[in-house]
Design a protein around this motif. Sequence first.
Motif, mmCIF file in Angstrom:
data_model
loop_
_atom_site.group_PDB
_atom_site.id
_atom_site.type_symbol
_atom_site.label_atom_id
_atom_site.label_comp_id
_atom_site.label_asym_id
_atom_site.label_seq_id
_atom_site.Cartn_x
_atom_site.Cartn_y
_atom_site.Cartn_z
ATOM 1 N N GLN A 56 0.845 -1.200 0.000
ATOM 2 C CA GLN A 56 0.000 0.000 0.000
ATOM 3 C C GLN A 56 0.884 1.255 0.000
ATOM 4 O OE1 GLN A 56 -3.333 0.150 -0.234
ATOM 5 N NE2 GLN A 56 -3.239 2.365 -0.252
ATOM 6 N N ALA A 57 0.652 2.117 -0.943
ATOM 7 C CA ALA A 57 1.447 3.332 -1.081
ATOM 8 C C ALA A 57 0.816 4.483 -0.310
ATOM 9 C CB ALA A 57 1.582 3.713 -2.547
ATOM 10 N N ILE A 130 15.674 12.119 -0.688
ATOM 11 C CA ILE A 130 14.609 13.120 -0.624
ATOM 12 C C ILE A 130 14.324 13.483 0.825
ATOM 13 C CG2 ILE A 130 13.531 12.348 -2.777
ATOM 14 C CD1 ILE A 130 11.303 11.115 -0.967
ATOM 15 N N GLU A 131 13.837 14.676 0.978
ATOM 16 C CA GLU A 131 13.340 15.126 2.278
ATOM 17 C C GLU A 131 11.874 15.459 2.066
ATOM 18 O OE1 GLU A 131 13.990 19.120 4.678
ATOM 19 O OE2 GLU A 131 15.762 17.836 4.793
ATOM 20 N N ASP A 132 11.013 14.905 2.928
ATOM 21 C CA ASP A 132 9.589 15.147 2.764
ATOM 22 C C ASP A 132 9.167 16.377 3.579
ATOM 23 O OD1 ASP A 132 9.293 14.304 5.421
ATOM 24 O OD2 ASP A 132 8.517 12.339 4.865
ATOM 25 N N SER A 133 7.891 16.679 3.545
ATOM 26 C CA SER A 133 7.383 17.878 4.224
ATOM 27 C C SER A 133 7.523 17.788 5.740
ATOM 28 C CB SER A 133 5.925 18.122 3.839
ATOM 29 O OG SER A 133 5.151 16.970 4.127
ATOM 30 N N ASP A 134 7.713 16.588 6.277
ATOM 31 C CA ASP A 134 7.935 16.413 7.718
ATOM 32 C C ASP A 134 9.421 16.456 8.079
ATOM 33 O OD1 ASP A 134 5.200 16.091 8.174
ATOM 34 O OD2 ASP A 134 5.318 13.923 7.820
ATOM 35 N N ARG A 135 10.265 16.793 7.118
ATOM 36 C CA ARG A 135 11.719 16.886 7.302
ATOM 37 C C ARG A 135 12.394 15.523 7.466
ATOM 38 N NH1 ARG A 135 12.760 21.489 5.205
ATOM 39 N NH2 ARG A 135 13.120 23.249 6.549
ATOM 40 N N LEU A 153 4.449 12.511 -4.802
ATOM 41 C CA LEU A 153 4.556 11.190 -5.384
ATOM 42 C C LEU A 153 3.979 10.129 -4.460
ATOM 43 C CD1 LEU A 153 7.378 9.757 -4.007
ATOM 44 C CD2 LEU A 153 8.366 11.411 -5.525
ATOM 45 N N SER A 154 3.762 8.970 -5.015
ATOM 46 C CA SER A 154 3.208 7.833 -4.287
ATOM 47 C C SER A 154 4.344 6.839 -4.051
ATOM 48 C CB SER A 154 2.105 7.202 -5.127
ATOM 49 O OG SER A 154 1.562 6.087 -4.475
ATOM 50 N N GLU A 165 9.150 4.262 -5.143
ATOM 51 C CA GLU A 165 8.007 4.899 -5.793
ATOM 52 C C GLU A 165 7.127 3.846 -6.419
ATOM 53 O OE1 GLU A 165 6.918 8.571 -8.741
ATOM 54 O OE2 GLU A 165 8.800 7.520 -9.103
ATOM 55 N N LYS A 166 5.854 4.034 -6.231
ATOM 56 C CA LYS A 166 4.874 3.126 -6.831
ATOM 57 C C LYS A 166 4.303 3.836 -8.053
ATOM 58 C CE LYS A 166 1.395 -0.126 -5.548
ATOM 59 N NZ LYS A 166 0.683 -0.742 -4.458
#
Length: 167
Positions: A56-57, A130-135, A153-154, A165-166
């Motif tokens: 599950q993505a 990558i760094e996501d929005s939650d750092r 992205l998923s 990545e899915k």
Amino acid sequence: MSTRALLFLSSYSPLFLILSMRGWRDSRYLAVGLGIIALLSISGLVLFLRLARKLQASRLFVASVKSRDGDVMSYIVTYLLPFLAIKMNDKMDVASLGLLLSVVGVLYVNSNLIHTNPILSIMGYHLFEIEDSDRKTSTLICKRSYIRTGSELSAVSVGDYVLMEKS
């Protein structure tokens, strides 16, 4: 087996195959064993990637991105080791190479060195940090060659700080 351990073994499968070919005349049992390890690790990676696509993505926002594909070239230096006159029938050569690979394996698994897997590159995958929005910083394995900062992205989590990545 952890994701990082599988990625380490598969990253060294070309080295194991080279050692297997070079050692065929000296020790057929060791050569066959190394060949089996190489084939099993590649097969394990292929199976792992297939199973990961079924997970599950979740959606994530890419706050920053850095390509890590170039790191593979620095890794290639370690493939020169089997060409330094290692004899498969010399127990000390085999033991010293085994010790070196064990140390490199521990460093690879405990560090964030999954960016250095030539098998993933051969299979058409690209690696990004990558760094996501939650750092949270993670390694992303994907088929696309470019990801833009700010994109969404998923992805599925396939290990500690490892995403796929899915598509």
